[in-house]
Design a protein around this motif. Structure first.
Motif, PDB file in Angstrom:
ATOM      1  N   PHE A 294       0.801  -1.227   0.000  1.00 10.05           N
ATOM      2  CA  PHE A 294       0.000   0.000   0.000  1.00 10.05           C
ATOM      3  C   PHE A 294       0.834   1.277   0.000  1.00 10.05           C
ATOM      4  CE2 PHE A 294      -3.279  -2.946   1.745  1.00 10.05           C
ATOM      5  CZ  PHE A 294      -4.215  -2.765   0.747  1.00 10.05           C
TER       6      PHE A 294
ATOM      7  N   ALA B  96      -5.760  -3.653   9.430  1.00  6.42           N
ATOM      8  CA  ALA B  96      -6.491  -4.747   8.779  1.00  6.42           C
ATOM      9  C   ALA B  96      -5.511  -5.766   8.213  1.00  6.42           C
ATOM     10  CB  ALA B  96      -7.370  -4.194   7.666  1.00  6.42           C
TER      11      ALA B  96
ATOM     12  N   SER C  80      -5.111  -8.815  11.347  1.00 10.99           N
ATOM     13  CA  SER C  80      -6.073  -9.893  11.100  1.00 10.99           C
ATOM     14  C   SER C  80      -5.398 -11.066  10.391  1.00 10.99           C
ATOM     15  CB  SER C  80      -7.285  -9.384  10.328  1.00 10.99           C
ATOM     16  OG  SER C  80      -6.875  -8.520   9.335  1.00 10.99           O
TER      17      SER C  80
ATOM     18  N   SER D  33      -4.835 -14.678  12.306  1.00  7.93           N
ATOM     19  CA  SER D  33      -5.479 -15.880  11.723  1.00  7.93           C
ATOM     20  C   SER D  33      -4.442 -16.974  11.505  1.00  7.93           C
ATOM     21  CB  SER D  33      -6.114 -15.561  10.370  1.00  7.93           C
ATOM     22  OG  SER D  33      -6.935 -14.450  10.471  1.00  7.93           O
TER      23      SER D  33
ATOM     24  N   ILE E 231     -11.101 -10.556  14.713  1.00  2.99           N
ATOM     25  CA  ILE E 231     -11.903  -9.483  15.315  1.00  2.99           C
ATOM     26  C   ILE E 231     -13.027 -10.214  16.041  1.00  2.99           C
ATOM     27  CG2 ILE E 231     -13.322  -7.430  14.829  1.00  2.99           C
ATOM     28  CD1 ILE E 231     -11.482  -6.991  12.383  1.00  2.99           C
TER      29      ILE E 231
ATOM     30  N   GLU F 192     -17.848  -7.210  17.616  1.00 10.23           N
ATOM     31  CA  GLU F 192     -18.148  -6.031  16.810  1.00 10.23           C
ATOM     32  C   GLU F 192     -19.065  -5.150  17.653  1.00 10.23           C
ATOM     33  OE1 GLU F 192     -17.273  -5.140  13.809  1.00 10.23           O
ATOM     34  OE2 GLU F 192     -18.876  -3.857  13.080  1.00 10.23           O
TER      35      GLU F 192
ATOM     36  N   ALA G 155     -16.830 -13.788  10.698  1.00 14.80           N
ATOM     37  CA  ALA G 155     -15.428 -13.404  10.907  1.00 14.80           C
ATOM     38  C   ALA G 155     -15.038 -12.193  10.054  1.00 14.80           C
ATOM     39  CB  ALA G 155     -14.504 -14.580  10.595  1.00 14.80           C
ATOM     40  N   PHE G 156     -15.682 -12.044   8.882  1.00 19.48           N
ATOM     41  CA  PHE G 156     -15.363 -10.897   8.018  1.00 19.48           C
ATOM     42  C   PHE G 156     -16.455  -9.834   8.103  1.00 19.48           C
ATOM     43  CE2 PHE G 156     -12.893 -14.373   6.247  1.00 19.48           C
ATOM     44  CZ  PHE G 156     -11.657 -13.759   6.048  1.00 19.48           C
ATOM     45  N   ASN G 157     -17.261  -9.897   9.150  1.00 18.13           N
ATOM     46  CA  ASN G 157     -18.390  -8.997   9.359  1.00 18.13           C
ATOM     47  C   ASN G 157     -19.512  -9.342   8.379  1.00 18.13           C
ATOM     48  OD1 ASN G 157     -19.661  -7.074  10.832  1.00 18.13           O
ATOM     49  ND2 ASN G 157     -18.600  -5.319   9.950  1.00 18.13           N
TER      50      ASN G 157
ATOM     51  N   ARG H 212     -20.950  -3.302   5.853  1.00 20.52           N
ATOM     52  CA  ARG H 212     -19.557  -3.058   6.244  1.00 20.52           C
ATOM     53  C   ARG H 212     -18.734  -4.348   6.240  1.00 20.52           C
ATOM     54  NH1 ARG H 212     -19.017   2.223   8.374  1.00 20.52           N
ATOM     55  NH2 ARG H 212     -16.791   1.836   8.204  1.00 20.52           N
TER      56      ARG H 212
ATOM     57  N   CYS I 284     -15.951  -6.983   5.301  1.00 16.96           N
ATOM     58  CA  CYS I 284     -14.533  -6.749   5.001  1.00 16.96           C
ATOM     59  C   CYS I 284     -14.289  -6.773   3.489  1.00 16.96           C
ATOM     60  CB  CYS I 284     -13.703  -7.844   5.677  1.00 16.96           C
ATOM     61  SG  CYS I 284     -11.978  -7.796   5.182  1.00 16.96           S
ATOM     62  N   PRO I 285     -13.731  -5.718   2.937  1.00 17.89           N
ATOM     63  CA  PRO I 285     -13.438  -5.734   1.497  1.00 17.89           C
ATOM     64  C   PRO I 285     -12.175  -6.530   1.167  1.00 17.89           C
ATOM     65  CG  PRO I 285     -12.837  -3.615   2.445  1.00 17.89           C
ATOM     66  CD  PRO I 285     -13.398  -4.426   3.565  1.00 17.89           C
TER      67      PRO I 285
ATOM     68  N   ALA J 181      -7.220 -11.628   1.687  1.00 14.63           N
ATOM     69  CA  ALA J 181      -6.755 -12.314   2.896  1.00 14.63           C
ATOM     70  C   ALA J 181      -6.535 -13.802   2.625  1.00 14.63           C
ATOM     71  CB  ALA J 181      -7.759 -12.121   4.027  1.00 14.63           C
TER      72      ALA J 181
HETATM   73  C1  HEM Z   1      -8.282 -13.004   7.859  1.00 11.80           C
HETATM   74  C2  HEM Z   1      -8.168 -11.727   7.589  1.00 11.80           C
HETATM   75  C3  HEM Z   1      -9.232 -10.687   7.818  1.00 11.80           C
HETATM   76  C4  HEM Z   1     -10.336 -10.702   8.644  1.00 11.80           C
HETATM   77  C5  HEM Z   1     -10.802 -11.827   9.548  1.00 11.80           C
HETATM   78  C6  HEM Z   1     -11.007  -9.421   8.495  1.00 11.80           C
HETATM   79  C7  HEM Z   1     -12.165  -9.062   9.156  1.00 11.80           C
HETATM   80  C8  HEM Z   1     -12.767  -7.821   9.081  1.00 11.80           C
HETATM   81  C9  HEM Z   1     -13.918  -7.382   9.862  1.00 11.80           C
HETATM   82  C10 HEM Z   1     -14.649  -8.222  10.904  1.00 11.80           C
HETATM   83  C11 HEM Z   1     -14.184  -6.114   9.516  1.00 11.80           C
HETATM   84  C12 HEM Z   1     -15.287  -5.207  10.102  1.00 11.80           C
HETATM   85  C13 HEM Z   1     -14.695  -4.368  11.201  1.00 11.80           C
HETATM   86  C14 HEM Z   1     -15.653  -3.367  11.771  1.00 11.80           C
HETATM   87  O1  HEM Z   1     -16.493  -2.833  11.055  1.00 11.80           O
HETATM   88  O2  HEM Z   1     -15.559  -3.136  12.969  1.00 11.80           O
HETATM   89  C15 HEM Z   1     -13.219  -5.731   8.513  1.00 11.80           C
HETATM   90  C16 HEM Z   1     -13.177  -4.492   7.915  1.00 11.80           C
HETATM   91  C17 HEM Z   1     -12.238  -4.116   6.998  1.00 11.80           C
HETATM   92  N1  HEM Z   1     -11.238  -4.916   6.461  1.00 11.80           N
HETATM   93 FE1  HEM Z   1     -10.845  -6.816   6.925  1.00 11.80          FE
HETATM   94  N2  HEM Z   1     -10.301  -8.665   7.601  1.00 11.80           N
HETATM   95  C18 HEM Z   1      -9.223  -9.391   7.153  1.00 11.80           C
HETATM   96  C19 HEM Z   1      -8.257  -8.998   6.249  1.00 11.80           C
HETATM   97  C20 HEM Z   1      -8.255  -7.798   5.599  1.00 11.80           C
HETATM   98  C21 HEM Z   1      -7.257  -7.383   4.635  1.00 11.80           C
HETATM   99  C22 HEM Z   1      -6.061  -8.228   4.173  1.00 11.80           C
HETATM  100  C23 HEM Z   1      -7.598  -6.139   4.232  1.00 11.80           C
HETATM  101  C24 HEM Z   1      -6.901  -5.257   3.252  1.00 11.80           C
HETATM  102  C25 HEM Z   1      -5.797  -4.669   3.575  1.00 11.80           C
HETATM  103  C26 HEM Z   1      -8.807  -5.754   4.959  1.00 11.80           C
HETATM  104  C27 HEM Z   1      -9.430  -4.541   4.838  1.00 11.80           C
HETATM  105  C28 HEM Z   1     -10.513  -4.137   5.587  1.00 11.80           C
HETATM  106  C29 HEM Z   1     -11.065  -2.793   5.549  1.00 11.80           C
HETATM  107  C30 HEM Z   1     -10.572  -1.631   4.698  1.00 11.80           C
HETATM  108  C31 HEM Z   1     -12.158  -2.787   6.429  1.00 11.80           C
HETATM  109  C32 HEM Z   1     -13.086  -1.606   6.757  1.00 11.80           C
HETATM  110  C33 HEM Z   1     -14.357  -1.724   5.943  1.00 11.80           C
HETATM  111  C34 HEM Z   1     -15.383  -0.674   6.349  1.00 11.80           C
HETATM  112  O3  HEM Z   1     -15.141   0.070   7.285  1.00 11.80           O
HETATM  113  O4  HEM Z   1     -16.436  -0.641   5.719  1.00 11.80           O
HETATM  114  N3  HEM Z   1      -9.180  -6.795   5.762  1.00 11.80           N
HETATM  115  N4  HEM Z   1     -12.366  -6.784   8.257  1.00 11.80           N
END
Ligand code: HEM
Length: 371
Positions: free
Chosen positions: A54, A169, A173, A177, A239, A242, A308-310, A314, A316-317, A322
């Motif tokens: 990044f 993120a 995460s 994991s 995470i 939430e 796990a990814f929400n 919202r 996780c993008p 991942a």
């Molecule tokens: C196993 C790996 C991962 C898990 C379990 C995971 C899980 C999550 C979860 C639960 C959220 C929601 C958090 C919240 O709203 O409080 C989230 C948001 C997000 N994740 Fe991941 N994540 C992972 C990997 C990644 C990676 C590699 C990226 C990219 C760099 C990423 C980018 C983001 C971003 C930008 C958000 C914010 C989205 C928003 O606010 O709408 N995540 N992730």
């Protein structure tokens, strides 16, 4: 992320870091025969990879002497104070912040380390990745200029916050994991054998043969490894909870009324371990529950069942990103090394916003295949 070069660029960055940093460092510890903290190594690897991808900058936090990189340390130090904000009344942490004491003092110190690290690497001209690479800065800048944010915040602050979010993120995460994955695999050696067999048959890399890097496209064919990672994330979502607060009074799907400003905590950790959601064997590690009959692929589960990814808008993008990264790292380590958790070492989750192992994951490596 929908840019045609996004995943190609990710693939190149991850493999470069695996080849030039992760494997040599693991090999060093293996040759020395020393116990080391796998969680720390994975964290440093994810941090360097995420910064390279990044920010187009490698902070070099992963090397055999495990150097102190203040921003990398600050990302860990901030987790407890952030969790604290979720569980103590706002008035308490506000006073602590005002007096600059306790957890809020720690958080301020972390902020300083983040600013010192990120600001010098924010280039308003765009980052200078390889030709055809994704220009992350230009994309964020465009998004900023097209949104209402430009009326409330200047561009450098917006970029600082965005990159900090990506560092959290990407670094935490992923490394959390993978840490739990190696712990679970050490407790279930039969799963490791199955993953190894899959590497041999699907990727055509035989034991004692030279390792070859595989593409993001090929990684989708590693069904059993994908299932084992999903099962790890079900039991140990990085995470673990939430927090949501309604801006207006609302009714939850359960029928419960929630007033404006009420804190609603969604415990992902508990959801993954509930018999009513996952059945009687909910506490067992069973990758097969994720595999379609005949091994045709990975079973899709609703994100409300597997959050796990929400879930919802919202989500996780970075989910696809991942899985690609986790598979590249997990498959490479499993092919080359036998990971043995140090027997006397206590493995337990820490009270923090992310489900890190409190005392890390102390392991010892032995070599399975030549490098
Ligand atoms: C196993 C790996 C991962 C898990 C379990 C995971 C899980 C999550 C979860 C639960 C959220 C929601 C958090 C919240 O709203 O409080 C989230 C948001 C997000 N994740 Fe991941 N994540 C992972 C990997 C990644 C990676 C590699 C990226 C990219 C760099 C990423 C980018 C983001 C971003 C930008 C958000 C914010 C989205 C928003 O606010 O709408 N995540 N992730």
């Amino acid at each position: 992320m929908s840019h045609k070069n996004f995943y190609g660029s990710l693939e190149r960055t991850v493999w470069q870091k695996v080849e030039t940093r992760l494997i040599p460092v693991l090999d060093y510890f293996c040759k020395q025969g020393t116990d080391f903290d796998m969680q720390d190594v994975l964290q440093r690897h994810s941090f360097d990879t995420t910064c390279q991808f990044f920010l187009n900058y490698d902070p070099g936090s992963l090397s055999p002497d495990l150097p102190n990189v203040p921003c990398e340390k600050a990302l860990s130090d901030a987790l407890e104070p952030l969790f604290h904000r979720h569980i103590v009344p706002k008035s308490i942490w506000k006073v602590q912040k005002w007096l600059n004491i306790g957890n809020e003092k720690k958080l301020l110190e972390s902020w300083k380390a983040f600013d010192d690290f990120i600001y010098p690497h924010i280039s308003l001209e765009g980052n200078q990745g390889e030709e055809n690479d994704v220009n992350v800065f230009a994309s964020f800048r465009k998004a900023y200029e097209e949104s209402d944010l430009k009326f409330s915040r200047d561009l450098t602050h917006f970029l600082r916050d965005t990159f900090l979010g990506l560092l959290f993120a990407g670094r935490d995460s992923l490394s959390i994991s993978l840490t739990w994955f190696f712990w679970v695999i050490s407790k279930n050696p039969w799963a490791e054998i199955k993953i190894q067999e899959e590497i041999e048959t699907v990727l055509q890399i035989k034991r004692n043969e030279k390792w070859r890097f595989f593409s993001a496209e090929e990684s989708h064919k590693l069904v059993y490894l994908h299932a084992a990672l999903c099962e790890t994330l079900r039991l140990f979502p990085p995470i673990a909870l939430e927090l949501k607060t309604p801006t207006e009074p609302d009714i939850l799907p359960s029928g419960n009324y929630v007033d404006k400003g009420t804190k609603v905590i969604l415990p992902f950790y508990s959801t993954g371990r509930m018999e009513s959601v996952w059945g009687k064997d909910c506490l067992e590690f069973k990758p097969d529950r994720w595999i379609l009959p005949g091994g045709r692929g990975v079973k899709h589960e609703s994100s409300y069942k597997f959050p796990a990814f929400n879930a919802g808008p919202r989500t996780c993008p970075g989910k696809k990103m991942a899985f690609i990264q986790m598979k590249m790292v997990a498959a490479t380590i499993i092919h080359h090394f036998q990971v043995q958790v140090v027997e006397s070492h206590l493995v337990a989750p820490r009270d923090a916003i992310m489900l890190k192992a409190k005392h890390g994951l102390m392991v010892r490596l032995s070599r399975k295949n030549a490098l």
